[in-house]
Design a protein around this motif. Structure first.
Motif, PDB file in Angstrom:
ATOM      1  N   ASP A 219      -3.388  -6.202  42.995  1.00 39.38           N
ATOM      2  CA  ASP A 219      -3.540  -6.933  41.741  1.00 39.38           C
ATOM      3  C   ASP A 219      -4.692  -6.366  40.931  1.00 39.38           C
ATOM      4  O   ASP A 219      -5.747  -6.986  40.788  1.00 39.38           O
ATOM      5  CB  ASP A 219      -3.763  -8.428  42.021  1.00 39.38           C
ATOM      6  CG  ASP A 219      -3.794  -9.254  40.747  1.00 39.38           C
ATOM      7  OD1 ASP A 219      -3.193  -8.822  39.753  1.00 39.38           O
ATOM      8  OD2 ASP A 219      -4.437 -10.321  40.744  1.00 39.38           O
ATOM      9  N   GLY A 220      -4.497  -5.169  40.393  1.00 37.73           N
ATOM     10  CA  GLY A 220      -5.513  -4.554  39.545  1.00 37.73           C
ATOM     11  C   GLY A 220      -5.077  -4.571  38.094  1.00 37.73           C
ATOM     12  O   GLY A 220      -3.931  -4.906  37.778  1.00 37.73           O
ATOM     13  N   PRO A 221      -5.942  -4.193  37.184  1.00 39.64           N
ATOM     14  CA  PRO A 221      -5.579  -4.201  35.760  1.00 39.64           C
ATOM     15  C   PRO A 221      -4.498  -3.180  35.408  1.00 39.64           C
ATOM     16  O   PRO A 221      -3.744  -3.387  34.451  1.00 39.64           O
ATOM     17  CB  PRO A 221      -6.900  -3.875  35.053  1.00 39.64           C
ATOM     18  CG  PRO A 221      -7.731  -3.173  36.088  1.00 39.64           C
ATOM     19  CD  PRO A 221      -7.345  -3.789  37.396  1.00 39.64           C
ATOM     20  N   ASP A 222      -4.401  -2.101  36.194  1.00 39.43           N
ATOM     21  CA  ASP A 222      -3.433  -1.040  35.879  1.00 39.43           C
ATOM     22  C   ASP A 222      -2.221  -1.019  36.798  1.00 39.43           C
ATOM     23  O   ASP A 222      -1.256  -0.310  36.529  1.00 39.43           O
ATOM     24  CB  ASP A 222      -4.123   0.328  35.949  1.00 39.43           C
ATOM     25  CG  ASP A 222      -5.246   0.454  34.946  1.00 39.43           C
ATOM     26  OD1 ASP A 222      -4.960   0.439  33.736  1.00 39.43           O
ATOM     27  OD2 ASP A 222      -6.416   0.561  35.368  1.00 39.43           O
ATOM     28  N   PHE A 241      10.749  -9.759  43.110  1.00 34.96           N
ATOM     29  CA  PHE A 241       9.514  -9.048  43.397  1.00 34.96           C
ATOM     30  C   PHE A 241       9.627  -7.646  42.822  1.00 34.96           C
ATOM     31  O   PHE A 241      10.586  -6.916  43.103  1.00 34.96           O
ATOM     32  CB  PHE A 241       9.225  -8.949  44.892  1.00 34.96           C
ATOM     33  CG  PHE A 241       7.939  -8.209  45.178  1.00 34.96           C
ATOM     34  CD1 PHE A 241       6.722  -8.779  44.861  1.00 34.96           C
ATOM     35  CD2 PHE A 241       7.955  -6.936  45.726  1.00 34.96           C
ATOM     36  CE1 PHE A 241       5.523  -8.104  45.088  1.00 34.96           C
ATOM     37  CE2 PHE A 241       6.770  -6.250  45.965  1.00 34.96           C
ATOM     38  CZ  PHE A 241       5.551  -6.840  45.649  1.00 34.96           C
ATOM     39  N   GLY A 242       8.653  -7.312  41.991  1.00 33.06           N
ATOM     40  CA  GLY A 242       8.617  -5.978  41.398  1.00 33.06           C
ATOM     41  C   GLY A 242       7.197  -5.464  41.346  1.00 33.06           C
ATOM     42  O   GLY A 242       6.274  -6.037  41.932  1.00 33.06           O
ATOM     43  N   LEU A 243       7.012  -4.386  40.623  1.00 34.59           N
ATOM     44  CA  LEU A 243       5.706  -3.781  40.438  1.00 34.59           C
ATOM     45  C   LEU A 243       5.432  -3.654  38.945  1.00 34.59           C
ATOM     46  O   LEU A 243       6.367  -3.588  38.144  1.00 34.59           O
ATOM     47  CB  LEU A 243       5.644  -2.405  41.097  1.00 34.59           C
ATOM     48  CG  LEU A 243       5.906  -2.351  42.605  1.00 34.59           C
ATOM     49  CD1 LEU A 243       5.931  -0.904  43.084  1.00 34.59           C
ATOM     50  CD2 LEU A 243       4.858  -3.149  43.369  1.00 34.59           C
ATOM     51  N   ARG A 244       4.156  -3.594  38.596  1.00 36.79           N
ATOM     52  CA  ARG A 244       3.809  -3.520  37.182  1.00 36.79           C
ATOM     53  C   ARG A 244       2.643  -2.568  36.957  1.00 36.79           C
ATOM     54  O   ARG A 244       1.817  -2.320  37.845  1.00 36.79           O
ATOM     55  CB  ARG A 244       3.418  -4.906  36.660  1.00 36.79           C
ATOM     56  CG  ARG A 244       2.217  -5.482  37.405  1.00 36.79           C
ATOM     57  CD  ARG A 244       1.446  -6.514  36.627  1.00 36.79           C
ATOM     58  NE  ARG A 244       0.277  -6.931  37.407  1.00 36.79           N
ATOM     59  CZ  ARG A 244      -0.877  -6.277  37.430  1.00 36.79           C
ATOM     60  NH1 ARG A 244      -1.023  -5.156  36.725  1.00 36.79           N
ATOM     61  NH2 ARG A 244      -1.897  -6.711  38.158  1.00 36.79           N
ATOM     62  N   THR A 245       2.611  -2.021  35.753  1.00 41.42           N
ATOM     63  CA  THR A 245       1.385  -1.433  35.220  1.00 41.42           C
ATOM     64  C   THR A 245       0.796  -2.486  34.290  1.00 41.42           C
ATOM     65  O   THR A 245       1.174  -3.656  34.361  1.00 41.42           O
ATOM     66  CB  THR A 245       1.678  -0.132  34.453  1.00 41.42           C
ATOM     67  OG1 THR A 245       2.501  -0.436  33.307  1.00 41.42           O
ATOM     68  CG2 THR A 245       2.402   0.879  35.335  1.00 41.42           C
ATOM     69  N   ALA A 246      -0.086  -2.105  33.396  1.00 46.97           N
ATOM     70  CA  ALA A 246      -0.613  -3.077  32.440  1.00 46.97           C
ATOM     71  C   ALA A 246       0.461  -3.520  31.459  1.00 46.97           C
ATOM     72  O   ALA A 246       0.424  -4.647  30.957  1.00 46.97           O
ATOM     73  CB  ALA A 246      -1.808  -2.485  31.684  1.00 46.97           C
ATOM     74  N   THR A 247       1.466  -2.652  31.200  1.00 49.73           N
ATOM     75  CA  THR A 247       2.435  -2.957  30.142  1.00 49.73           C
ATOM     76  C   THR A 247       3.898  -2.808  30.543  1.00 49.73           C
ATOM     77  O   THR A 247       4.774  -3.143  29.757  1.00 49.73           O
ATOM     78  CB  THR A 247       2.178  -2.057  28.914  1.00 49.73           C
ATOM     79  OG1 THR A 247       2.189  -0.680  29.324  1.00 49.73           O
ATOM     80  CG2 THR A 247       0.835  -2.377  28.282  1.00 49.73           C
ATOM     81  N   THR A 248       4.185  -2.315  31.739  1.00 50.09           N
ATOM     82  CA  THR A 248       5.567  -2.150  32.183  1.00 50.09           C
ATOM     83  C   THR A 248       5.780  -2.861  33.511  1.00 50.09           C
ATOM     84  O   THR A 248       4.994  -2.694  34.446  1.00 50.09           O
ATOM     85  CB  THR A 248       5.935  -0.662  32.345  1.00 50.09           C
ATOM     86  OG1 THR A 248       5.929  -0.029  31.062  1.00 50.09           O
ATOM     87  CG2 THR A 248       7.330  -0.505  32.946  1.00 50.09           C
ATOM     88  N   LEU A 249       6.861  -3.637  33.571  1.00 51.57           N
ATOM     89  CA  LEU A 249       7.272  -4.301  34.811  1.00 51.57           C
ATOM     90  C   LEU A 249       8.544  -3.622  35.309  1.00 51.57           C
ATOM     91  O   LEU A 249       9.530  -3.511  34.561  1.00 51.57           O
ATOM     92  CB  LEU A 249       7.534  -5.787  34.564  1.00 51.57           C
ATOM     93  CG  LEU A 249       8.140  -6.598  35.723  1.00 51.57           C
ATOM     94  CD1 LEU A 249       7.213  -6.597  36.930  1.00 51.57           C
ATOM     95  CD2 LEU A 249       8.443  -8.023  35.278  1.00 51.57           C
ATOM     96  N   ALA A 250       8.514  -3.151  36.532  1.00 52.23           N
ATOM     97  CA  ALA A 250       9.686  -2.498  37.123  1.00 52.23           C
ATOM     98  C   ALA A 250      10.453  -3.498  37.965  1.00 52.23           C
ATOM     99  O   ALA A 250       9.910  -4.067  38.917  1.00 52.23           O
ATOM    100  CB  ALA A 250       9.255  -1.305  37.977  1.00 52.23           C
ATOM    101  N   GLY A 251      11.713  -3.731  37.608  1.00 51.08           N
ATOM    102  CA  GLY A 251      12.563  -4.587  38.423  1.00 51.08           C
ATOM    103  C   GLY A 251      12.804  -3.928  39.768  1.00 51.08           C
ATOM    104  O   GLY A 251      13.013  -2.714  39.843  1.00 51.08           O
ATOM    105  N   TRP A 252      12.789  -4.719  40.842  1.00 48.96           N
ATOM    106  CA  TRP A 252      12.891  -4.125  42.178  1.00 48.96           C
ATOM    107  C   TRP A 252      13.794  -4.948  43.079  1.00 48.96           C
ATOM    108  O   TRP A 252      14.905  -4.526  43.404  1.00 48.96           O
ATOM    109  CB  TRP A 252      11.493  -3.983  42.776  1.00 48.96           C
ATOM    110  CG  TRP A 252      11.336  -2.808  43.691  1.00 48.96           C
ATOM    111  CD1 TRP A 252      12.218  -1.791  43.891  1.00 48.96           C
ATOM    112  CD2 TRP A 252      10.191  -2.530  44.520  1.00 48.96           C
ATOM    113  NE1 TRP A 252      11.701  -0.886  44.787  1.00 48.96           N
ATOM    114  CE2 TRP A 252      10.464  -1.316  45.184  1.00 48.96           C
ATOM    115  CE3 TRP A 252       8.985  -3.171  44.743  1.00 48.96           C
ATOM    116  CZ2 TRP A 252       9.558  -0.748  46.080  1.00 48.96           C
ATOM    117  CZ3 TRP A 252       8.080  -2.600  45.630  1.00 48.96           C
ATOM    118  CH2 TRP A 252       8.363  -1.397  46.287  1.00 48.96           C
ATOM    119  N   PHE A 253      13.351  -6.142  43.462  1.00 52.68           N
ATOM    120  CA  PHE A 253      14.115  -6.951  44.409  1.00 52.68           C
ATOM    121  C   PHE A 253      14.387  -8.352  43.852  1.00 52.68           C
ATOM    122  O   PHE A 253      13.644  -9.290  44.134  1.00 52.68           O
ATOM    123  CB  PHE A 253      13.372  -7.053  45.747  1.00 52.68           C
ATOM    124  CG  PHE A 253      13.154  -5.731  46.427  1.00 52.68           C
ATOM    125  CD1 PHE A 253      14.234  -4.962  46.834  1.00 52.68           C
ATOM    126  CD2 PHE A 253      11.874  -5.258  46.651  1.00 52.68           C
ATOM    127  CE1 PHE A 253      14.039  -3.739  47.451  1.00 52.68           C
ATOM    128  CE2 PHE A 253      11.667  -4.031  47.279  1.00 52.68           C
ATOM    129  CZ  PHE A 253      12.757  -3.270  47.676  1.00 52.68           C
TER     130      PHE A 253
END
Length: 360
Positions: A219-222, A241-253
């Motif tokens: 859980d970091g800012p980037d 459950f997915g992963l994110r950067t500061a501005t993009t969320l990647a769909g995963w599960f």
């Protein structure tokens, strides 16, 4: 150009900061799967993970994360899980793919989600769309677009959400969940889905399960894991459950409790997730490559990824061609033909039903 190959755990603070700087400089690289944290976390559970660090004089100009397998077979980090693959590099860098493969000790590099604009994309490859939800103008603007391009979906989902609440109780949505019990519930649903549809259960592989659990705590800012769940009367109904950067969320599960299937809980959850994600600063949800009905209903556009391989004339590359390429071509033929794709999907679901009945 000088190339140094290291395990992800050998990257220092200066290298990860440079990686992040290069990634942030190019919007095309804004995927959590291309973030240094994802490769580092994967390296904790995959000893075969490596990173090629590219230097132009004293300056680092690129990073190439990959996995090195026997016979010089190369694959992306966490192959089979990642929806964005490739190098993180300076915009003006020139890379000889074959020199890079040689420096990495690879005879062949096989990929299925290599970003279309990558300098590694070979002449022979196939292109595939990766559906996205554009939230750059906010959630309200997205819903206005959705009403125009998929109005029936938007109205029916809103109706089913109201009906779900009439039948079972108040709906509650939690975004940014860190409770591992909620994650276990979601993964149990996903395992059940894999078995019902005849697919391989990814979570039967210990390293994948460990990786996902570790990423929940990131859980970091980037970079961070992103778990959200919807409940009715405190009963979990659907989640993602997915992963994110500061501005993009990647769909995963994404997954849901099949007891609520008639209410389209997956669509309810995705719209709720888009609203909370937009409020949290997410500007794009990348739902990933794949022919799924819900993606077609929710998307506002597409990114492009490529599938193929880069090969040098080595015995390992020749063996790889014999084993993998005919299978990939056959799979590509099936996926490109709607009738063949539907027939294959039906066969897998039938197999899944038989397997489930035997197991029970």
């Amino acid at each position: 150009m000088r190339i140094s190959v290291v395990h992800p755990r050998e990257l220092g603070t200066s290298e990860t900061e440079r990686w992040r700087t290069l990634q942030n400089a190019d919007p095309a690289l804004d995927s959590p799967f291309l973030s240094p944290e994802f490769t580092i976390e994967t390296g904790k559970v995959r000893e075969q993970a490596r990173v090629a660090v590219l230097y132009d004089g004293p300056d680092i100009v690129g990073f190439f994360p990959f996995e090195r397998h026997p016979l010089g077979i190369g694959r992306p980090v966490a192959a089979g899980l990642t929806d964005a693959q490739g190098m993180v590099h300076a915009k003006d860098v020139e890379v000889d793919p074959f020199a890079l493969m040689k420096a990495c000790g690879l005879g062949v590099f096989e990929f299925d989600h290599l970003l279309a604009g990558q300098p590694l994309v070979p002449v022979r490859h196939t292109r595939h769309p990766s559906p996205v939800i554009d939230l750059s103008d906010g959630y309200e603007a997205y819903t206005e677009v959705l009403k125009q391009v998929s109005g029936k979906t938007y109205k029916s989902t809103a109706y089913k959400s109201r009906k779900l609440q009439r039948d079972f109780g108040e709906l509650r949505h939690e975004y940014g969940v860190t409770d591992e019990a909620a994650l276990r519930t979601l993964l149990d649903w996903k395992t059940d889905q894999y078995r019902r549809t005849g697919r391989t259960d990814r979570f039967a592989r210990p390293w994948i399960l460990t990786l996902v659990r570790n990423l929940l705590r990131a859980d970091g800012p980037d970079f961070g894991g992103s778990l959200d769940m919807i409940y009715v009367d405190d009963r979990p109904v659907a989640g993602h459950f997915g992963l994110r950067t500061a501005t993009t969320l990647a769909g995963w599960f994404p997954a849901y409790d099949t007891a609520f299937a008639k209410y389209s809980p997956g669509l309810i959850q995705h719209l709720a997730m888009a609203e909370k994600a937009a409020a949290a600063g997410i500007r794009l949800i990348d739902m990933g490559r794949g022919e799924k009905e819900y993606k077609e209903k929710l998307k506002t556009g597409e990114l492009w990824v490529t599938e193929g391989r880069i090969a040098r004339p080595t015995p390992g590359a020749g063996m790889h061609w014999l084993v993998r390429v005919p299978v990939r071509k056959a799979r590509g033929t099936v996926l490109a033909n709607s009738m063949l794709r539907e027939t294959a999907d039906l066969a897998l679901k039938t197999y899944g039903k038989i397997r489930t009945s035997i197991a029970s």
